[in-house]
Design an enzyme around this catalytic site. Structure first.
Site, PDB file in Angstrom:
ATOM      1  N   GLY A 181       0.792  -1.229   0.000  1.00 26.21           N
ATOM      2  CA  GLY A 181       0.000   0.000   0.000  1.00 26.21           C
ATOM      3  C   GLY A 181       0.817   1.267   0.000  1.00 26.21           C
ATOM      4  N   CYS A 194     -17.543   4.108 -25.656  1.00 23.16           N
ATOM      5  CA  CYS A 194     -18.891   4.655 -25.760  1.00 23.16           C
ATOM      6  C   CYS A 194     -19.505   4.827 -24.378  1.00 23.16           C
ATOM      7  CB  CYS A 194     -19.742   3.736 -26.623  1.00 23.16           C
ATOM      8  SG  CYS A 194     -21.313   4.477 -27.101  1.00 23.16           S
ATOM      9  N   GLU A 195     -18.880   5.694 -23.588  1.00 20.91           N
ATOM     10  CA  GLU A 195     -19.328   6.026 -22.242  1.00 20.91           C
ATOM     11  C   GLU A 195     -19.020   7.489 -21.975  1.00 20.91           C
ATOM     12  OE1 GLU A 195     -20.822   4.210 -19.923  1.00 20.91           O
ATOM     13  OE2 GLU A 195     -20.734   2.238 -20.896  1.00 20.91           O
TER      14      GLU A 195
END
Length: 440
Positions: free
Chosen positions: A248, A361-362
């Protein structure tokens, strides 16, 4: 060669990656293109290892390969003497094909299948990180059936969660991963495995978050795990050999990010663990960590060809590239932020505020919401920085977009690490419809 905003630039005003003109790379391999500068990966790996060596602490630094995995990457990581964290049969199989030493492979995951565990046992990997009671029962059955011993860590949720500069001490109980330290699950798991004939419990594992810029969370997690180690030592005489504090560690995506050096994370962990075990009169365990993003994230640059532009007066200018959420889902998925530059105009003044749009296509397919760049033209090359982690590894074929190529650069040379998918690749697994049409 000159520096422009921390980036190397040649006399043509082109971005250099690993000493190579980025436009040369796009002409050779096309776009979209992931480019990894291996010198950054090697230096980061050595920094993590060196700190443990300087402090004379037994350790394993395992690359969390979910960040990016392929045969060539595994081979580079192995050259640096790191261990390897895998989470699926696919990652494990790739590691095996790369010739990775199995004794340095650790297998994670919250729902390992019988086939996955069998594959791990067949290749006698170094450690299985056990995540739940179901997995314990599977391992008991398989190890007895095969008359084969396995080494494990128990993954626990310590009640500590950390992201960026923030940490909380009660927020990780609601997790799909691991045995809870607070509600007694970890104690139940321990009692189910520590006397098993074919299971060797090495110790404990936790993972407290991602993109962490401080060490407080790691210290708190270490304290909670060592408290449990002390309890098990007092009650059962169990000596924990390994304390895995996960990964992390953050990287610098934008100017607002302020990560620590690898040595700082490691030194602070070592100081905390040394003090805690000394106070309890315990043997010093090995410390294992699992850097992923911090090893490969800022070594990666995505190169795109700029295409259309759309101006929405008084709102924004959209600048479209030939990739997008199909090769970098992170901005659309959880608002990840990146910096970028026009690779062939590195010295040109930045005069236009753009929104970088992908071609999927978003409406949400935006790589960068707002960035100031030189006036762009079709055919310019956009370089998006720090895309080495969770870019290609999370890529998809949405809209039947072919996945990009991946190139490694090192010592002034470049090589293809992953081929670009072709249109033929996209339909390779498709089968034609063959069910006989029904009759009325």
């Amino acid at each position: 060669m000159v520096m422009v905003s921390e980036h190397n630039v040649n006399e043509k005003g082109h971005l250099l990656i690993g000493g190579i003109d980025s436009l040369e790379l796009t002409k050779t391999y096309g776009t979209p293109l992931f480019v990894y500068d291996l010198s950054l990966i090697r230096s980061r790996a050595r920094a993590f290892l060196a700190t443990f060596q300087e402090e004379n602490i037994g350790a394993q630094v395992a690359y969390a390969s979910k960040a990016f995995s392929c045969i060539a990457m595994y081979q580079v990581i192995e050259q640096e003497g790191l261990s390897l964290d895998v989470v699926s049969a696919g990652e494990l199989y790739t590691a095996i094909q790369a010739g990775y030493p199995p004794e340095r492979i650790h297998f994670h995951g919250n729902n390992k299948s019988v086939d996955e565990l069998m594959l791990a046992m067949e290749h006698k990997i170094g450690c299985i990180v056990v995540d739940n009671f179901y997995e314990i029962e599977l391992l008991k059955s398989l190890t007895t059936k095969l008359n084969q011993k396995v080494k494990i860590l128990l993954r626990v949720t310590p009640g500590v969660e950390a992201h960026t500069h923030d940490y909380i001490t009660t927020g990780q109980q609601d997790s799909k991963f691991g045995f809870d330290l607070i509600n007694g699950q970890a104690d139940q798991a321990f009692q189910q495995v520590y006397k098993e004939e074919f299971i060797e419990l090495l110790g404990l594992h936790c993972h407290i978050g991602s993109q962490i810029f401080e060490t407080v969370g790691f210290k708190l997690a270490a304290e909670k795990l060592i408290t449990k180690m002390i309890e098990w030592d007092n009650v059962f005489g169990y000596a924990c050999k390994v304390l895995n504090l996960g990964g992390g560690f953050g990287i610098k995506y934008t100017e607002q990010d302020t990560p620590l050096e690898p040595s700082t994370y490691v030194k602070e962990m070592i100081i905390a663990v040394k003090q805690l075990v000394a106070n309890a009169n315990l043997e010093m365990p090995e410390i294992w960590i699992e850097p992923g993003r911090s090893l490969v994230g800022d070594s990666g640059t995505s190169l795109y060809t700029i295409g259309s532009e759309k101006e929405v007066p008084e709102i924004r200018n959209y600048l479209a590239v030939d990739g997008g959420m199909s090769d970098n889902i992170r901005p659309a998925l959880y608002g990840a932020e990146y910096d970028a530059a026009i690779a062939n105009k590195m010295g040109t003044p930045k005069k236009v505020d753009y929104t970088i749009a992908g071609k999927c296509c978003e409406s949400g397919d935006k790589l960068i919401e707002h960035i100031s760049l030189p006036k762009a033209e079709p055919g310019d090359i956009l370089a998006v920085f720090c895309t080495g982690a969770y870019g290609y590894s999370m890529a998809s074929n949405y809209n039947r977009m072919a996945k990009p190529a991946v190139v490694f650069v090192e010592n002034g040379q470049h090589q293809l690490a992953v081929k670009r998918e072709t249109l033929e690749d996209l339909i390779r697994l498709d089968l034609p419809y063959h069910i006989e049409k029904g009759r009325d």
